[in-house]
Write an enzyme that holds these catalytic residues in place. Structure first.
Site, PDB file in Angstrom:
ATOM      1  N   HIS A  39      74.924  54.006  14.815  1.00  0.00           N
ATOM      2  CA  HIS A  39      74.822  54.762  16.279  1.00  0.00           C
ATOM      3  C   HIS A  39      76.229  55.452  16.164  1.00  0.00           C
ATOM      4  O   HIS A  39      76.361  56.416  17.665  1.00  0.00           O
ATOM      5  CB  HIS A  39      74.381  53.957  17.876  1.00  0.00           C
ATOM      6  CG  HIS A  39      74.077  53.212  18.025  1.00  0.00           C
ATOM      7  ND1 HIS A  39      73.068  51.920  17.509  1.00  0.00           N
ATOM      8  CD2 HIS A  39      72.314  53.589  18.597  1.00  0.00           C
ATOM      9  CE1 HIS A  39      72.640  51.625  17.847  1.00  0.00           C
ATOM     10  NE2 HIS A  39      71.425  51.838  18.263  1.00  0.00           N
ATOM     11  N   GLN A  66      66.105  60.288  19.060  1.00  0.00           N
ATOM     12  CA  GLN A  66      67.028  59.588  19.753  1.00  0.00           C
ATOM     13  C   GLN A  66      68.827  60.151  20.006  1.00  0.00           C
ATOM     14  O   GLN A  66      70.007  59.664  20.207  1.00  0.00           O
ATOM     15  CB  GLN A  66      66.709  58.274  20.450  1.00  0.00           C
ATOM     16  CG  GLN A  66      67.495  57.464  21.161  1.00  0.00           C
ATOM     17  CD  GLN A  66      66.387  56.734  21.507  1.00  0.00           C
ATOM     18  OE1 GLN A  66      66.890  55.669  21.905  1.00  0.00           O
ATOM     19  NE2 GLN A  66      65.925  57.033  22.457  1.00  0.00           N
ATOM     20  N   LEU A 117      56.931  55.586  18.477  1.00  0.00           N
ATOM     21  CA  LEU A 117      57.949  55.200  18.662  1.00  0.00           C
ATOM     22  C   LEU A 117      58.042  56.028  17.107  1.00  0.00           C
ATOM     23  O   LEU A 117      57.919  54.565  15.847  1.00  0.00           O
ATOM     24  CB  LEU A 117      58.980  53.532  18.722  1.00  0.00           C
ATOM     25  CG  LEU A 117      60.274  53.438  18.484  1.00  0.00           C
ATOM     26  CD1 LEU A 117      60.521  52.353  19.189  1.00  0.00           C
ATOM     27  CD2 LEU A 117      61.302  54.002  16.921  1.00  0.00           C
ATOM     28  N   SER A 118      58.003  57.036  16.517  1.00  0.00           N
ATOM     29  CA  SER A 118      58.015  57.480  15.144  1.00  0.00           C
ATOM     30  C   SER A 118      58.912  58.722  14.494  1.00  0.00           C
ATOM     31  O   SER A 118      58.099  59.623  15.514  1.00  0.00           O
ATOM     32  CB  SER A 118      56.608  57.160  14.901  1.00  0.00           C
ATOM     33  OG  SER A 118      55.914  57.898  13.786  1.00  0.00           O
ATOM     34  N   GLU A 119      59.935  58.213  14.155  1.00  0.00           N
ATOM     35  CA  GLU A 119      60.697  59.987  13.875  1.00  0.00           C
ATOM     36  C   GLU A 119      59.589  61.294  13.122  1.00  0.00           C
ATOM     37  O   GLU A 119      59.322  62.391  13.087  1.00  0.00           O
ATOM     38  CB  GLU A 119      61.888  59.890  13.454  1.00  0.00           C
ATOM     39  CG  GLU A 119      62.575  59.241  14.889  1.00  0.00           C
ATOM     40  CD  GLU A 119      62.807  57.612  15.113  1.00  0.00           C
ATOM     41  OE1 GLU A 119      61.864  56.899  13.850  1.00  0.00           O
ATOM     42  OE2 GLU A 119      63.347  57.222  16.119  1.00  0.00           O
TER      43      GLU A 119
HETATM   44  C1  LIG Z   1      63.638  54.443  14.416  1.00  0.00           C
HETATM   45  C2  LIG Z   1      64.074  54.425  15.720  1.00  0.00           C
HETATM   46  N1  LIG Z   1      64.411  55.440  16.345  1.00  0.00           N
HETATM   47  C3  LIG Z   1      65.137  54.575  17.308  1.00  0.00           C
HETATM   48  C4  LIG Z   1      65.544  53.240  17.837  1.00  0.00           C
HETATM   49  C5  LIG Z   1      65.930  53.873  19.377  1.00  0.00           C
HETATM   50  N2  LIG Z   1      65.630  52.201  19.728  1.00  0.00           N
HETATM   51  C6  LIG Z   1      65.690  51.396  19.733  1.00  0.00           C
HETATM   52  S1  LIG Z   1      64.907  50.054  20.212  1.00  0.00           S
HETATM   53  C7  LIG Z   1      63.970  51.162  20.884  1.00  0.00           C
HETATM   54  C8  LIG Z   1      62.184  50.595  21.105  1.00  0.00           C
HETATM   55  C9  LIG Z   1      62.146  49.626  20.605  1.00  0.00           C
HETATM   56  O1  LIG Z   1      60.723  49.223  20.822  1.00  0.00           O
HETATM   57  P1  LIG Z   1      60.085  47.648  21.024  1.00  0.00           P
HETATM   58  O2  LIG Z   1      59.501  48.112  19.178  1.00  0.00           O
HETATM   59  O3  LIG Z   1      59.193  47.873  21.606  1.00  0.00           O
HETATM   60  O4  LIG Z   1      61.113  46.312  20.802  1.00  0.00           O
HETATM   61  P2  LIG Z   1      61.689  45.776  22.301  1.00  0.00           P
HETATM   62  O5  LIG Z   1      63.223  46.776  22.044  1.00  0.00           O
HETATM   63  O6  LIG Z   1      60.413  46.649  23.178  1.00  0.00           O
HETATM   64  O7  LIG Z   1      61.964  44.772  21.593  1.00  0.00           O
HETATM   65  C10 LIG Z   1      63.993  52.405  20.430  1.00  0.00           C
HETATM   66  C11 LIG Z   1      63.633  53.145  20.580  1.00  0.00           C
HETATM   67  C12 LIG Z   1      65.969  53.180  16.695  1.00  0.00           C
HETATM   68  N3  LIG Z   1      66.361  51.542  17.057  1.00  0.00           N
HETATM   69  N4  LIG Z   1      65.410  52.834  15.140  1.00  0.00           N
END
Ligand SMILES: Cc1ncc(C[n+]2csc(CCOP(=O)(O)OP(=O)(O)O)c2C)c(N)n1
Lengths: 325, 377
Positions: A129, A82, A58-60
């Site tokens: 969003h 995303q 999870l890293s743009e």
């Molecule tokens: C910078 C960023 N990239 C993508 C997203 C879209 N997104 C929302 S929640 C998520 C997953 C987050 O997972 P995690 O950090 O493990 O937390 P969890 O939801 O499992 O509590 C993503 C990819 C976002 N909110 N922010």
């Protein structure tokens, strides 16, 4: 020809590009097994496997930085961000690296890639969003910015973007991802970048729009016609480099210009378009150009339909502009 | 807690099997790290966890009925969230991710206001500007929820650092998922916290998933906790479904921070029992059987078994509690749903402290123009 929505058309384009050229890779968050949160990459993981349809950490910044390296190697990355609202951790890579590679290396390197990302509001997404951040990218020399409004263009322009030698930001208007349907040819074809489309002809006023707002402009144009005003509607399709000839030709014909975009007004793309028209067709203007845009506030949640420049705001602008003397 | 226990919890390297656990799945307590809660405290926390779960349930239903736009819940993660929030002292602050409404309510956010946020109405603390579950409650020393992943992590470091500079004894605790450990902000946050020895407590809710992406796609490290060690931040792994253990390790981290020993990274091992949010369908990427081992470790059921053993909370009391919560939710939801949307003018407020000319102009233009045909509410 098959009836498709935009999600299917973009998916089809990705599949065709990946079948044709094994250098094409799709990467991003949730693009693999689940096929993207909007299902745009659906089925690609099954066909092309984990090495070419890659769920990343999870890293743009990581996604785009790594895509630059892949591009330098000679691959053709098609990373997905995303939501465009989450592109900012990658902004450094995009602005400082992706956009400048060709120039700063004297043309020796390019970081050619197509960054796909959904944009726009009207989906109950609130601040993070819903944004439509074209201006922040158009301002950066070296990037092309595309925003199709329908499945035919989406497929043809994505294939053109993948074939293009320069980095492209491919903005997908998510409000009409499924609502915009149309006939799409099977197999490969391209819609040239830098070509706007006159989607409705009229002689009284020109409305320029793109993405999801095109449908609002068309709706307003229809209603204006009921009151005797004939509106020409231009779908820009590619935002930068913009098809200036089509714009100028239309303005010369109507003498009146309205620009519609979801993004905030100040320093929005409309500002640039108005300047260009003033520079190139000032003496053809018969009324002040008008911008119908999002307001200069963060994107709201509950009041989003009041924020967006929908048909109910475009119609009065058309009527006023057409009647201005 | 004795200092010997303290040393055993924060180690120089973190191994897979170094997981602090107090409450057995059978409802027995391991005395070594027992935080020593009174019967009233345990019952209070259990009641709060039941409330959290029932609120979650209700909100999912409301979303399915199209009455609210979205919900992101904490099903299965209640102990990690509520235990850590409970460990905070009055003066401490919380920098949330988006799954921690249980912590906000525990720290004093009125349930009414939380529900108002779910409806984005005129009483919503954030004035209908953000999605549901993106609220704020300064009175509860609870930050402002934002969607972009990880941004709160560095902010919690800065807040704690400021308190340290100003010689105030307070701790900033921040929540994030394990996915966020891949973000820039996590690395910046841990690094600054290590360099400046800030009184920050990092709670990584390792719930197994970042939407559809499993933990092994976030890291090749054996644990998330060991990432802290690289930054000079002591780290611990805790059974995140064990309320007692979560309280114990968080209290210890707060004690260290308060004593000037700097930050702690806590990896709370838990599991996201539901979808990522109401927008997600986990059956597309997650085999149902993966949930089985976690059903046994359900944080509420575990405490209930303990309570049963102690005889502190009867089934009849539980039934009564659930009925009360149900009725209360029905009333509050009805009230929130009836509350009108925020005013049109409110859209242009709080952009700046004082409204500049162009916003006054745009606001006037909106008010004078036609209304949108399909406002959501
Ligand atoms: C910078 C960023 N990239 C993508 C997203 C879209 N997104 C929302 S929640 C998520 C997953 C987050 O997972 P995690 O950090 O493990 O937390 P969890 O939801 O499992 O509590 C993503 C990819 C976002 N909110 N922010």
């Amino acid at each position: 020809m098959t009836q498709m929505n935009m999600v299917q058309a973009i998916n089809d384009a990705l599949r065709i590009a990946m079948r044709k050229d094994e250098r094409v890779v799709v990467m991003g968050e949730d693009v693999g097994k689940v096929g993207g949160v909007f299902r745009v990459t659906s089925g690609l993981y099954d066909e092309f496997g984990d090495a070419r349809v890659v769920d990343t950490p999870l890293s743009e910044g990581g996604i785009i930085g790594a895509a630059v390296g892949m591009a330098l190697y000679g691959m053709i990355p098609v990373p997905e961000i995303q939501f465009s609202d989450f592109i900012w951790p990658a902004y450094d890579q995009i602005v400082s690296e992706v956009a400048k590679y060709r120039y700063r290396s004297g043309g020796e390197y390019t970081s050619k890639m197509v960054i796909r990302t959904p944009v726009g509001g009207g989906i109950r997404g609130g601040h993070y969003h819903s944004q439509h951040p074209e201006a922040q990218f158009i301002h950066v020399a070296g990037l092309k910015v595309v925003c199709p409004s329908n499945p035919y263009d989406a497929k043809g322009m994505l294939l053109a973007s993948i074939a293009d030698p320069d980095p492209v930001l491919f903005f997908e208007p998510k409000r009409v991802y499924r609502a915009a349907k149309g006939d799409v040819p099977e197999g490969e074809y391209t819609v040239p970048l830098e070509s706007a489309a006159v989607v409705r002809e009229g002689q009284h006023v020109t409305v320029i729009a793109y993405g999801a707002m095109l449908y609002e402009a068309l709706d307003a144009a229809q209603k204006a016609a009921e009151q005797g005003i004939e509106t020409e509607v231009v779908d820009l399709r590619t935002l930068w480099p913009v098809d200036i000839e089509t714009i100028i030709a239309s303005v010369k014909k109507t003498g009146r210009l309205i620009i519609v975009h979801e993004a905030p007004k100040t320093c929005g793309f409309g500002s640039e378009l108005v300047s260009l028209v003033c520079e190139k067709a000032f003496y053809h203007l018969e009324a002040p150009p008008v911008r119908v845009t999002g307001y200069d506030t963060p994107f709201p949640y509950t009041l989003e339909m009041e924020y967006l420049p929908l048909s109910h705001r475009i119609l009065p602008a058309i009527l006023d502009t057409a009647r201005a003397v | 807690m004795t200092s010997a226990a303290h040393e055993s919890m924060f180690t120089a390297s973190v191994h897979d099997d170094d997981v602090v656990r107090v409450l057995g799945t059978d409802g027995t307590l391991d005395a070594r790290n027992d935080p020593g809660l009174s019967p009233e405290e345990v019952v209070h926390l259990y009641r709060h966890m039941v409330l959290t779960r029932l609120v979650d349930d209700r909100l999912v239903t409301l979303q399915r009925q199209g009455r609210i736009g979205f919900h992101i819940g904490s099903l299965g993660e209640e102990a990690a969230i509520i235990g850590s929030a409970y460990a905070l002292r009055k003066q401490d602050w919380l920098f949330p991710c988006y799954r921690e409404f249980g912590a906000a309510l525990l720290r004093g956010m009125p349930l009414e206001r939380y529900l108002d946020n779910m409806f984005g109405n005129a009483n919503d603390p954030v004035k209908g500007r953000q999605m549901p579950d993106h609220y704020t409650c300064k009175a509860a020393q609870f930050g402002s929820v934002s969607s972009p992943i990880g941004t709160q992590i560095t902010q919690a470091v800065g807040f704690a650092w400021a308190a340290k500079i100003q010689k105030q004894d307070l701790v900033a605790l921040t929540y994030f998922g394990e996915g966020a450990t891949s973000s820039n902000e996590f690395h910046n946050g841990l690094n600054f916290a290590g360099v400046f020895k800030t009184p920050t407590v990092f709670i990584c809710r390792n719930n197994g998933w970042a939407i559809s992406v499993p933990t092994e796609r976030q890291t090749a490290s054996r644990t998330f906790a060991e990432k802290g060690i690289a930054y000079g931040v002591p780290s611990v792994r805790v059974d995140g479904n064990d309320l007692f253990a979560v309280i114990a390790v968080t209290r210890d981290a707060i004690r260290r921070a308060s004593a000037g020993e700097g930050s702690t990274l806590i990896e709370a091992i838990t599991y996201r029992m539901g979808g990522h949010s109401t927008s997600d369908d986990p059956t597309r990427y997650r085999d149902k059987s993966l949930l089985d081992p976690w059903a046994d470790r359900d944080p509420l059921a575990r405490i209930k078994r303990y309570l049963d053993k102690q005889g502190w909370f009867t089934d009849a009391e539980e039934q009564k509690l659930r009925t009360e919560i149900d009725a209360r939710l029905r009333d509050l939801v009805e009230a929130s749903e009836k509350t009108p949307p925020p005013s049109l003018e409110s859209m242009f407020e709080d952009v700046y402290a004082e409204q500049p000319w162009h916003l006054r102009e745009q606001c006037a233009e909106l008010l004078a123009g036609p209304r949108a045909p399909s406002a959501h509410h």
